[in-house]
Design a protein around this motif. Structure first.
Motif, mmCIF file in Angstrom:
data_model
loop_
_atom_site.group_PDB
_atom_site.id
_atom_site.type_symbol
_atom_site.label_atom_id
_atom_site.label_comp_id
_atom_site.label_asym_id
_atom_site.label_seq_id
_atom_site.Cartn_x
_atom_site.Cartn_y
_atom_site.Cartn_z
ATOM 1 N N THR A 1 19.243 7.049 -9.847
ATOM 2 C CA THR A 1 19.564 5.891 -8.982
ATOM 3 C C THR A 1 19.380 6.290 -7.518
ATOM 4 O O THR A 1 18.769 5.546 -6.732
ATOM 5 N N LYS A 2 19.895 7.443 -7.164
ATOM 6 C CA LYS A 2 19.790 7.892 -5.776
ATOM 7 C C LYS A 2 18.329 8.125 -5.375
ATOM 8 O O LYS A 2 17.928 7.827 -4.253
ATOM 9 N N ILE A 3 17.557 8.642 -6.317
ATOM 10 C CA ILE A 3 16.135 8.892 -6.020
ATOM 11 C C ILE A 3 15.414 7.571 -5.743
ATOM 12 O O ILE A 3 14.675 7.437 -4.769
ATOM 13 N N VAL A 4 15.674 6.599 -6.613
ATOM 14 C CA VAL A 4 15.024 5.282 -6.416
ATOM 15 C C VAL A 4 15.487 4.654 -5.101
ATOM 16 O O VAL A 4 14.680 4.128 -4.330
ATOM 17 N N LEU A 5 16.784 4.727 -4.847
ATOM 18 C CA LEU A 5 17.309 4.144 -3.614
ATOM 19 C C LEU A 5 16.702 4.822 -2.384
ATOM 20 O O LEU A 5 16.368 4.149 -1.399
ATOM 21 N N ALA A 6 16.551 6.131 -2.461
ATOM 22 C CA ALA A 6 15.968 6.869 -1.333
ATOM 23 C C ALA A 6 14.520 6.431 -1.107
ATOM 24 O O ALA A 6 14.083 6.224 0.027
ATOM 25 N N LYS A 7 13.795 6.262 -2.198
ATOM 26 C CA LYS A 7 12.394 5.832 -2.092
ATOM 27 C C LYS A 7 12.302 4.411 -1.534
ATOM 28 O O LYS A 7 11.450 4.097 -0.709
ATOM 29 N N SER B 1 0.910 11.918 -10.506
ATOM 30 C CA SER B 1 0.543 13.281 -10.093
ATOM 31 C C SER B 1 1.407 14.349 -10.771
ATOM 32 O O SER B 1 1.123 15.544 -10.671
ATOM 33 N N GLY B 2 2.479 13.916 -11.408
ATOM 34 C CA GLY B 2 3.330 14.855 -12.135
ATOM 35 C C GLY B 2 4.481 15.416 -11.327
ATOM 36 O O GLY B 2 5.353 16.104 -11.861
ATOM 37 N N THR B 3 4.514 15.115 -10.047
ATOM 38 C CA THR B 3 5.576 15.670 -9.191
ATOM 39 C C THR B 3 6.947 15.055 -9.466
ATOM 40 O O THR B 3 7.961 15.576 -9.019
ATOM 41 N N ILE B 4 6.949 13.933 -10.189
ATOM 42 C CA ILE B 4 8.217 13.264 -10.486
ATOM 43 C C ILE B 4 9.153 14.192 -11.296
ATOM 44 O O ILE B 4 10.365 14.143 -11.131
ATOM 45 N N SER C 1 6.363 -0.060 -9.122
ATOM 46 C CA SER C 1 6.068 1.366 -9.112
ATOM 47 C C SER C 1 6.923 2.110 -10.149
ATOM 48 O O SER C 1 6.495 3.131 -10.683
ATOM 49 N N CYS C 2 8.106 1.591 -10.420
ATOM 50 C CA CYS C 2 8.990 2.219 -11.412
ATOM 51 C C CYS C 2 8.530 1.940 -12.841
ATOM 52 O O CYS C 2 8.739 2.759 -13.733
ATOM 53 N N ILE C 3 7.948 0.765 -13.049
ATOM 54 C CA ILE C 3 7.606 0.417 -14.432
ATOM 55 C C ILE C 3 6.163 0.781 -14.806
ATOM 56 O O ILE C 3 5.817 0.820 -15.972
ATOM 57 N N LEU C 4 5.340 1.042 -13.802
ATOM 58 C CA LEU C 4 3.945 1.399 -14.099
ATOM 59 C C LEU C 4 3.707 2.877 -13.789
ATOM 60 O O LEU C 4 4.387 3.457 -12.938
ATOM 61 N N ASP C 5 2.741 3.445 -14.453
ATOM 62 C CA ASP C 5 2.585 4.891 -14.362
ATOM 63 C C ASP C 5 1.414 5.382 -13.519
ATOM 64 O O ASP C 5 1.212 6.568 -13.366
ATOM 65 N N ASN C 6 0.590 4.468 -13.029
ATOM 66 C CA ASN C 6 -0.457 4.966 -12.127
ATOM 67 C C ASN C 6 -0.283 4.319 -10.755
ATOM 68 O O ASN C 6 0.366 3.281 -10.620
ATOM 69 N N SER C 7 -0.857 4.943 -9.753
ATOM 70 C CA SER C 7 -0.532 4.519 -8.388
ATOM 71 C C SER C 7 -1.251 3.257 -7.924
ATOM 72 O O SER C 7 -0.774 2.559 -7.039
ATOM 73 N N ILE C 8 -2.388 2.947 -8.531
ATOM 74 C CA ILE C 8 -3.172 1.795 -8.066
ATOM 75 C C ILE C 8 -2.624 0.469 -8.611
ATOM 76 O O ILE C 8 -2.513 -0.512 -7.858
ATOM 77 N N THR C 9 -2.280 0.450 -9.892
ATOM 78 C CA THR C 9 -1.881 -0.819 -10.523
ATOM 79 C C THR C 9 -0.710 -1.520 -9.805
ATOM 80 O O THR C 9 -0.795 -2.724 -9.561
ATOM 81 N N LEU D 1 0.822 -1.211 0.000
ATOM 82 C CA LEU D 1 0.000 0.000 0.000
ATOM 83 C C LEU D 1 0.861 1.269 0.000
ATOM 84 O O LEU D 1 0.496 2.281 -0.605
ATOM 85 N N VAL D 2 1.989 1.201 0.654
ATOM 86 C CA VAL D 2 2.860 2.382 0.752
ATOM 87 C C VAL D 2 3.955 2.366 -0.322
ATOM 88 O O VAL D 2 4.215 3.376 -0.974
ATOM 89 N N THR D 3 4.580 1.190 -0.506
ATOM 90 C CA THR D 3 5.727 1.142 -1.437
ATOM 91 C C THR D 3 5.276 1.050 -2.896
ATOM 92 O O THR D 3 6.028 1.412 -3.796
ATOM 93 N N GLY D 4 4.052 0.557 -3.103
ATOM 94 C CA GLY D 4 3.563 0.326 -4.467
ATOM 95 C C GLY D 4 3.394 1.589 -5.289
ATOM 96 O O GLY D 4 3.365 1.534 -6.518
ATOM 97 N N ASP D 5 3.234 2.722 -4.621
ATOM 98 C CA ASP D 5 3.083 3.946 -5.413
ATOM 99 C C ASP D 5 4.183 4.967 -5.110
ATOM 100 O O ASP D 5 4.010 6.163 -5.353
ATOM 101 N N ALA D 6 5.295 4.479 -4.609
ATOM 102 C CA ALA D 6 6.399 5.380 -4.262
ATOM 103 C C ALA D 6 6.839 6.212 -5.468
ATOM 104 O O ALA D 6 7.005 7.432 -5.361
ATOM 105 N N VAL D 7 6.990 5.569 -6.599
ATOM 106 C CA VAL D 7 7.404 6.285 -7.808
ATOM 107 C C VAL D 7 6.193 6.570 -8.693
ATOM 108 O O VAL D 7 5.994 7.695 -9.157
ATOM 109 N N SER D 8 5.357 5.530 -8.869
ATOM 110 C CA SER D 8 4.218 5.681 -9.793
ATOM 111 C C SER D 8 3.239 6.751 -9.322
ATOM 112 O O SER D 8 2.627 7.444 -10.149
ATOM 113 N N GLY D 9 3.121 6.925 -8.016
ATOM 114 C CA GLY D 9 2.236 7.952 -7.473
ATOM 115 C C GLY D 9 2.703 9.330 -7.910
ATOM 116 O O GLY D 9 1.896 10.187 -8.287
#
Lengths: 231, 282
Positions: free
Chosen positions: B114-120, B100-103, B194-202, B88-96
């Protein structure tokens, strides 16, 4: 009906061993039991029960006439429902509730023992048959086999040393027969283990519990409170 | 390093600010309290379900229903459900953030992808750790307070093992470490999806679906499933239970640790690989 047939069979067989009187043998044994009002002792318990893995442990045993018995130990342990340490003396002391016959002789631990069968007089009794191997020279129960309605048969071997004058054993080996425990895989949540092939649930496996006693303290006027189990 | 620390702190703050983070904490607390209350009221009846096979022959002496047994039951129950809370929390770390466009704002910072992904990912692991700490407090500390201490009668498909209460604390320590490793796999899988999918639910639903499918495969003793079972991370997620056997099958535990660590490494490597090549369009 079964117990009546058994009773007559035993009466007939007893005529073959008319040389010794079971009543006298039991009376002499009961004299030893009557010397004890209560006792405490240290006990070391070893378990070999099919389907149960548990370590040996120390405890303290408490007994008070006629049938109060308790082992206190730190932790979880298994004791047979029909505890021979509790039942043998109380069963034999209640001489009005049974009839006794000698059904044979056998040498146990180098002692010439008479096999004394105890048959309850009441059909409603929990006991079906009690068999006691009693030394003819120095009346002590070296082996017992107690069959009850609800708990099956319990075999016990007793070993004596310095407290034999009180018929208190140094070691008791209790042989039990149990159905192998079967815990469903889903209940045990063992996703990483393969289920073993199903075995017949009615096949019984043999296990033993060894109780080694030491440091007996006899007739110390034990309080009844020690037998109350706290939840 | 300073830069990475700043991103990590930022990710941790973000994680802790999200309401869904507290859903997990709330669920763990609620489930523990609910089961503790049920065991307090009906524990003996529930236990007799297990011990009835012996009750004709034996009296089981001693305090069977104690804090250690309750913790064992809770951990056994929740370790299957907790991955859903982690997802529930990690699944949308990047995709969320992608959705939302904040990425895009995040990537304008000088830190590498790499650092961003590692931090997440580390923020996800931190959340997982917090979840387990809460479980440890609720399941072990609170249960011991309510039910007292004592020997643990642990249940496995081969029967019962009684573990001495004096020999149990170190087992709990390692059990929670293995549980952390297990949930770490879920956190890593969540980060990867979360890295390979673009929406937060999937990604969240996908993690849940994978866990449910793998768990079902693990439950059935079918020859075709037996071949793949050793490779599924869900098979190894309950290897903490091996610590409560006698003798402890250390080799099995080691294999499980290696498999779980391999999955973590695989998922985080794939996450870094995909995120570095990801075309951010939103």
């Amino acid at each position: 009906m079964k117990s009546v047939t058994l009773f007559f069979l035993l009466i007939i067989s007893s005529s073959c061993f008319a040389g010794d009187d079971p009543g006298t043998l039991i009376r002499n044994l009961n004299k030893k039991f009557k010397l004890i009002n209560d006792y405490t002792a240290q006990v070391y318990m070893q378990f070999d029960i099919p389907g149960v893995k548990m370590k040996s442990m120390n405890g303290k045993v408490f007994y008070k006439q006629p049938d109060k018995f308790r082992i206190k130990a730190k932790g979880i342990f298994f004791l047979p429902k029909q505890n021979p340490m509790q039942q043998v003396s109380s069963m034999l002391l209640d001489t009005m509730s049974y009839t006794s016959v000698i059904s044979g002789y056998e040498t146990i631990q180098g002692k010439n023992c008479a096999i004394v069968n105890i048959i309850p007089l009441k059909n409603t009794s929990e006991l079906i048959l009690g068999k006691f191997w009693i030394d003819l020279q120095n009346p002590l129960v070296y082996r017992s086999q107690i069959t009850t309605r609800n708990s099956g048969t319990l075999d016990t071997e007793s070993f004596y040393s310095d407290r034999s004058a009180y018929a208190l054993p140094e070691k008791v080996i209790i042989h039990v027969e149990v159905n192998k425990i079967k815990v469903p895989k889903m209940m045990a949540a063992d996703l990483n283990k393969k289920s073993k092939p199903k075995s017949d649930p009615n096949i019984k496996e043999k296990g033993t519990i060894i109780l080694s006693f030491s440091n007996y303290k006899i007739n110390t006027k034990l309080d009844d409170e020690v037998f109350i189990k706290e939840d | 390093m300073k830069e990475f620390k700043a991103i990590l702190i930022n990710e941790l703050i973000k994680t802790m600010k999200r309401p869904r983070t507290y859903i997990g904490f709330g669920v763990i607390t609620f489930v523990c309290l609910m089961l503790q209350a049920a065991f307090y009221k009906d524990g003996k009846e529930i236990l007799s379900f297990v011990t009835q096979q012996f009750e004709n022959v034996f009296n089981i002496e001693g305090r069977v229903l104690n804090g250690n047994l309750i913790c064992f039951i809770l951990l056994q129950t929740l370790i299957v459900q907790m991955p859903l809370l982690v997802a529930l929390v990690t699944g949308d770390a990047v995709s969320g953030e992608t959705a939302s466009g904040t990425i895009r704002f995040l990537l304008t910072r000088p830190a590498s992808r790499t650092k961003i992904v590692l931090a997440k990912w580390l923020a996800g692991l931190f959340y997982t750790l917090l979840l387990l700490i809460i479980l440890g407090i609720m399941a072990l500390v609170v249960s011991r307070f309510i039910f007292g201490e004592g020997d643990l009668m642990s249940l496995n498909s081969e029967g019962l093992t009684v573990i001495s209460g004096d020999d149990i604390n170190w087992r709990w320590g390692y059990a929670f470490l293995i549980a952390f490793l297990s949930l770490g796999v879920v956190a890593s899988l969540g980060t990867f999806l979360s890295c390979i999918l673009d929406n937060s639910i999937t990604p969240i639903v996908s993690v849940m679906a994978i866990i449910i499918i793998f768990t079902i495969i693990g439950m059935f003793d079918l020859p075709s499933f037996d071949v793949i079972k050793p490779f599924l991370f869900t098979t190894h997620m309950i290897s903490w239970k091996n610590l409560f056997e006698d003798p402890i099958p250390f080799q099995d535990i080691l294999i499980s640790i290696v498999v779980l660590a391999f999955h973590i490494l695989l998922f985080i490597s794939l996450s870094i690989f995909y995120f570095n090549r990801k075309d951010i369009q939103s």
